[in-house]
Design an enzyme around this catalytic site. Sequence first.
Site, PDB file in Angstrom:
ATOM      1  N   THR A 118      -2.315   9.911   0.863  1.00 42.91           N
ATOM      2  CA  THR A 118      -3.533   9.221   0.420  1.00 42.91           C
ATOM      3  C   THR A 118      -4.785   9.889   0.977  1.00 42.91           C
ATOM      4  O   THR A 118      -5.790  10.050   0.269  1.00 42.91           O
ATOM      5  CB  THR A 118      -3.499   7.744   0.859  1.00 42.91           C
ATOM      6  N   GLN A 148      -0.713   6.774  -5.129  1.00 39.16           N
ATOM      7  CA  GLN A 148      -2.053   6.942  -4.563  1.00 39.16           C
ATOM      8  C   GLN A 148      -2.652   8.285  -4.961  1.00 39.16           C
ATOM      9  O   GLN A 148      -2.046   9.337  -4.744  1.00 39.16           O
ATOM     10  CB  GLN A 148      -2.015   6.832  -3.036  1.00 39.16           C
ATOM     11  N   GLN A 170      -4.428   4.448  -9.086  1.00 39.96           N
ATOM     12  CA  GLN A 170      -4.282   3.785  -7.791  1.00 39.96           C
ATOM     13  C   GLN A 170      -5.130   4.473  -6.729  1.00 39.96           C
ATOM     14  O   GLN A 170      -5.183   5.694  -6.644  1.00 39.96           O
ATOM     15  CB  GLN A 170      -2.816   3.776  -7.361  1.00 39.96           C
ATOM     16  N   ASP A 171      -5.826   3.639  -5.912  1.00 36.24           N
ATOM     17  CA  ASP A 171      -6.624   4.151  -4.784  1.00 36.24           C
ATOM     18  C   ASP A 171      -7.686   5.149  -5.243  1.00 36.24           C
ATOM     19  O   ASP A 171      -7.760   6.274  -4.740  1.00 36.24           O
ATOM     20  CB  ASP A 171      -5.706   4.805  -3.737  1.00 36.24           C
ATOM     21  N   ASP A 194      -5.516  -1.556  -5.807  1.00 33.89           N
ATOM     22  CA  ASP A 194      -6.325  -1.299  -4.596  1.00 33.89           C
ATOM     23  C   ASP A 194      -7.325  -0.177  -4.843  1.00 33.89           C
ATOM     24  O   ASP A 194      -7.531   0.680  -3.973  1.00 33.89           O
ATOM     25  CB  ASP A 194      -5.414  -0.920  -3.422  1.00 33.89           C
ATOM     26  N   ARG A 251      -7.000  -8.044  -1.545  1.00 33.62           N
ATOM     27  CA  ARG A 251      -6.011  -8.382  -0.528  1.00 33.62           C
ATOM     28  C   ARG A 251      -6.345  -7.584   0.726  1.00 33.62           C
ATOM     29  O   ARG A 251      -6.960  -6.501   0.657  1.00 33.62           O
ATOM     30  CB  ARG A 251      -4.593  -8.079  -1.012  1.00 33.62           C
ATOM     31  N   TRP A 253      -6.076  -5.106   3.617  1.00 38.05           N
ATOM     32  CA  TRP A 253      -5.347  -3.962   4.171  1.00 38.05           C
ATOM     33  C   TRP A 253      -5.244  -4.120   5.688  1.00 38.05           C
ATOM     34  O   TRP A 253      -4.198  -3.889   6.289  1.00 38.05           O
ATOM     35  CB  TRP A 253      -6.067  -2.668   3.786  1.00 38.05           C
TER      36      TRP A 253
END
Length: 336
Positions: A118, A148, A170-171, A194, A251, A253
């Site tokens: 990531t 990610q 994602q990410d 996310d 949410r 982390w």
Amino acid sequence: MAIGLVMFFLKEMKYKNVLLLWSLLLIAGSAAQAQEAAPTGPIIVAQDGSGTYRTVQEAVNAVPNQVQTQVVIRVKKGTYREKLVVPALKTHISLLGEDKNNTIITYDDHTGKGDINTYTSHSVLVQGNDFRAENITFENTAGYTAGQAVALHVEADRCVFKNCRMVGNQDVLFLATDNSRQYYQDCYIEGTTDFIFGSSTAVFDHCTIYSKKNSYITAASTPAGHPYGFVFLDCKLTADTTRATQVYLGRPWRPSARVVYLRTEIGGHIVPAGWHNWSKPESEKTAYYAEYKSTGPGAKPQSRVPWSHQLTAKEAKQYTLKQVFSGPVPWDPAKK
């Protein structure tokens, strides 16, 4: 007597050598200072060779280290396939794109591709303070199922993005470090899971947030004791209605995640509960999630999880740019 004369001349030579050395050092210092001066002519990036450089990275590399005035790099339309890095010493850089939809910096790294993770999957990494970007698309094309895959990773302080696009899956947008302050105005951000995440303090002002999957918009990792994390002002939450019908606002982390939406137009894709504890009930006591005057079909304050908050008018007044970006050294993103 002869020995005395020899010693005298040796001392004289040493003295002259010292003077020569100091002169050389002064000249080198002056040259270094001259090199650190901001460039006087325009810096233009164009793939067809009509500008100063053909790649954005070449233009960034050409900016002197630690300049104290903003240096503008104008980027003409084009798709620039680069894994761009703005190093910590390259401060006060502004990337000014010709057109946000057609001035694109893109790459396709993602977790699982070799030793990429990531933190290294970025298409663009910004480490130099006082970075600005306008009319640019930051993109990661790794794919819908790649995992990610960061489009824009920002570690620097006092960064401004106006009329930009951050697109991927994602990410997508990594707000990476604890003491980084970032301001996003009139931006478009799209992703799956996310896709706005990290530990920085960030304000999203009149931005459009587009969800492409049943998942989570934010995953803040706000450090304990920080009064602000992600703040959304007058934004709009939209979605791909064929794929994203059950989306959460966020949410945690880290346990102390902080996310607040003020006067946000919320689409029907946002679940009534609004927030998720990431299967960590203990985070319900430490995370701070709140809304103020949400509108739209997804605005259902009475259905939100009981550990979230609906701000009063007095509480909402705390979420000004001046207050959010105060810090040990105050910062006003409106000032250039």
